[in-house]
Scaffold this motif. Sequence first.
Motif, PDB file in Angstrom:
ATOM      1  N   ASN A  67       2.433   6.363   5.789  1.00  0.00           N
ATOM      2  CA  ASN A  67       1.963   6.314   3.676  1.00  0.00           C
ATOM      3  C   ASN A  67       1.544   5.930   2.772  1.00  0.00           C
ATOM      4  OD1 ASN A  67       3.294   9.428   2.734  1.00  0.00           O
ATOM      5  ND2 ASN A  67       4.457   8.895   5.060  1.00  0.00           N
ATOM      6  N   ASN A  70      -1.783   5.651   3.536  1.00  0.00           N
ATOM      7  CA  ASN A  70      -2.892   6.362   3.146  1.00  0.00           C
ATOM      8  C   ASN A  70      -2.546   6.376   1.780  1.00  0.00           C
ATOM      9  OD1 ASN A  70      -3.947   7.989   5.541  1.00  0.00           O
ATOM     10  ND2 ASN A  70      -2.205   8.776   5.646  1.00  0.00           N
ATOM     11  N   ASP A  71      -1.728   5.454   0.832  1.00  0.00           N
ATOM     12  CA  ASP A  71      -1.789   5.501   0.091  1.00  0.00           C
ATOM     13  C   ASP A  71      -1.101   6.877  -0.941  1.00  0.00           C
ATOM     14  OD1 ASP A  71      -1.668   4.327  -2.594  1.00  0.00           O
ATOM     15  OD2 ASP A  71      -3.540   4.205  -3.194  1.00  0.00           O
ATOM     16  N   ARG A  72      -0.173   7.487  -0.594  1.00  0.00           N
ATOM     17  CA  ARG A  72       0.245   8.711  -0.209  1.00  0.00           C
ATOM     18  C   ARG A  72       1.963   7.919  -1.131  1.00  0.00           C
ATOM     19  NH1 ARG A  72      -1.784  11.665   4.364  1.00  0.00           N
ATOM     20  NH2 ARG A  72       1.033  10.827   5.103  1.00  0.00           N
ATOM     21  N   LYS A  73       2.702   8.889  -2.062  1.00  0.00           N
ATOM     22  CA  LYS A  73       4.339   8.772  -2.486  1.00  0.00           C
ATOM     23  C   LYS A  73       5.137   8.913  -1.043  1.00  0.00           C
ATOM     24  CE  LYS A  73       3.755  10.301  -7.506  1.00  0.00           C
ATOM     25  NZ  LYS A  73       4.154  10.713  -7.977  1.00  0.00           N
ATOM     26  N   PRO A  75       7.451  10.731   0.570  1.00  0.00           N
ATOM     27  CA  PRO A  75       8.080  11.746   0.740  1.00  0.00           C
ATOM     28  C   PRO A  75       9.677  12.011   0.791  1.00  0.00           C
ATOM     29  CG  PRO A  75       6.567  12.281   2.803  1.00  0.00           C
ATOM     30  CD  PRO A  75       6.430  10.550   1.655  1.00  0.00           C
ATOM     31  N   LYS A 107      -2.727  -0.834  -2.751  1.00  0.00           N
ATOM     32  CA  LYS A 107      -2.342   0.972  -2.283  1.00  0.00           C
ATOM     33  C   LYS A 107      -0.731   0.692  -3.327  1.00  0.00           C
ATOM     34  CE  LYS A 107      -4.507   1.126   1.301  1.00  0.00           C
ATOM     35  NZ  LYS A 107      -5.729   1.787   1.640  1.00  0.00           N
ATOM     36  N   ILE A 109       0.148   3.617  -5.401  1.00  0.00           N
ATOM     37  CA  ILE A 109       0.690   5.097  -5.712  1.00  0.00           C
ATOM     38  C   ILE A 109       1.230   4.948  -4.613  1.00  0.00           C
ATOM     39  CG2 ILE A 109       0.546   7.202  -5.344  1.00  0.00           C
ATOM     40  CD1 ILE A 109      -2.394   7.408  -6.146  1.00  0.00           C
ATOM     41  N   ALA A 110       1.550   4.482  -3.716  1.00  0.00           N
ATOM     42  CA  ALA A 110       2.461   4.095  -2.663  1.00  0.00           C
ATOM     43  C   ALA A 110       3.554   2.676  -3.036  1.00  0.00           C
ATOM     44  CB  ALA A 110       2.373   3.622  -1.465  1.00  0.00           C
ATOM     45  N   SER A 113       5.438   4.173  -6.059  1.00  0.00           N
ATOM     46  CA  SER A 113       6.302   4.952  -5.245  1.00  0.00           C
ATOM     47  C   SER A 113       7.717   4.167  -4.945  1.00  0.00           C
ATOM     48  CB  SER A 113       5.748   5.729  -4.588  1.00  0.00           C
ATOM     49  OG  SER A 113       7.277   6.644  -3.736  1.00  0.00           O
TER      50      SER A 113
END
Length: 259
Positions: A67, A70-73, A75, A107, A109-110, A113
């Motif tokens: 995550n 991929n620079d995502r929050k 989960p 990254k 965003i990650a 988060s």
Amino acid sequence: MIFIYLLAFFAFIPILAYLLSQKTKNKGYIFGISFLVILICLFSVIGKYSFLGSIENQKINSNILINIDNDRKIPKKIIQKFDKNINNKEKLYWLQSYIKKAIEDNKLIAAESLISISEPYFQTADEKYIFYSLYTNLRDAKFPSYAKSELFINFISPPGCENLEGSLDVFIVNGPQIPIAKKKFTNSSELVLKNTDSSIPGFDLASAYLNQEALDLKILLNCTDLDTTFYSESTLLFNNNQPVNSYNIKANEWSKREQ
């Protein structure tokens, strides 16, 4: 954890019943082997060096790193597994490593988060300091121009005050009584305050500028040649969205402090 112990207990009941049978031979051998097998099973799941537990931890680690890449929050399910499976001491180390990696790899965003879920794990004063430092690093990565925020203070000292010692504090108006910047000085009328002059990482000039906070500037001057202390207090508001600002104090803007 209790469920695993209960499961092991019930698994041992048939073996115990078999051992209590009068026709059973080699009871000691059977008991020893059975007991050893159950211990190995328990150890593999809940032991300090549990390989099954380690595999689960590796999965959690891999999912978080994916995550971040991929620079995502992160989960919610992964966060719940992290909270349940990782011990408290390791949580701090893991979270520091994740946040630093996310910021270094840009990254954000990650990183944001991870910061949002991290504060409850940092309990002591030293741990809080680490957390606020990580938060500051993230903020500076998001707003790089504010990473070097400054406030220039220039003043003309009262007449006859040439040898002086002073202190300067900057507070947020209606905020906590903790200065966002402070400095002591000697025989100087040109002062520069930076983010590093704050008491707490992240609670600094940059945060005040970004939030367009009104500032309360307090300066004390101890004039040794006059044996007098002067003070000046001003409210500052910078609305220009600039990371560098300045303020001037005139000679007639000082007041004598009562002894």
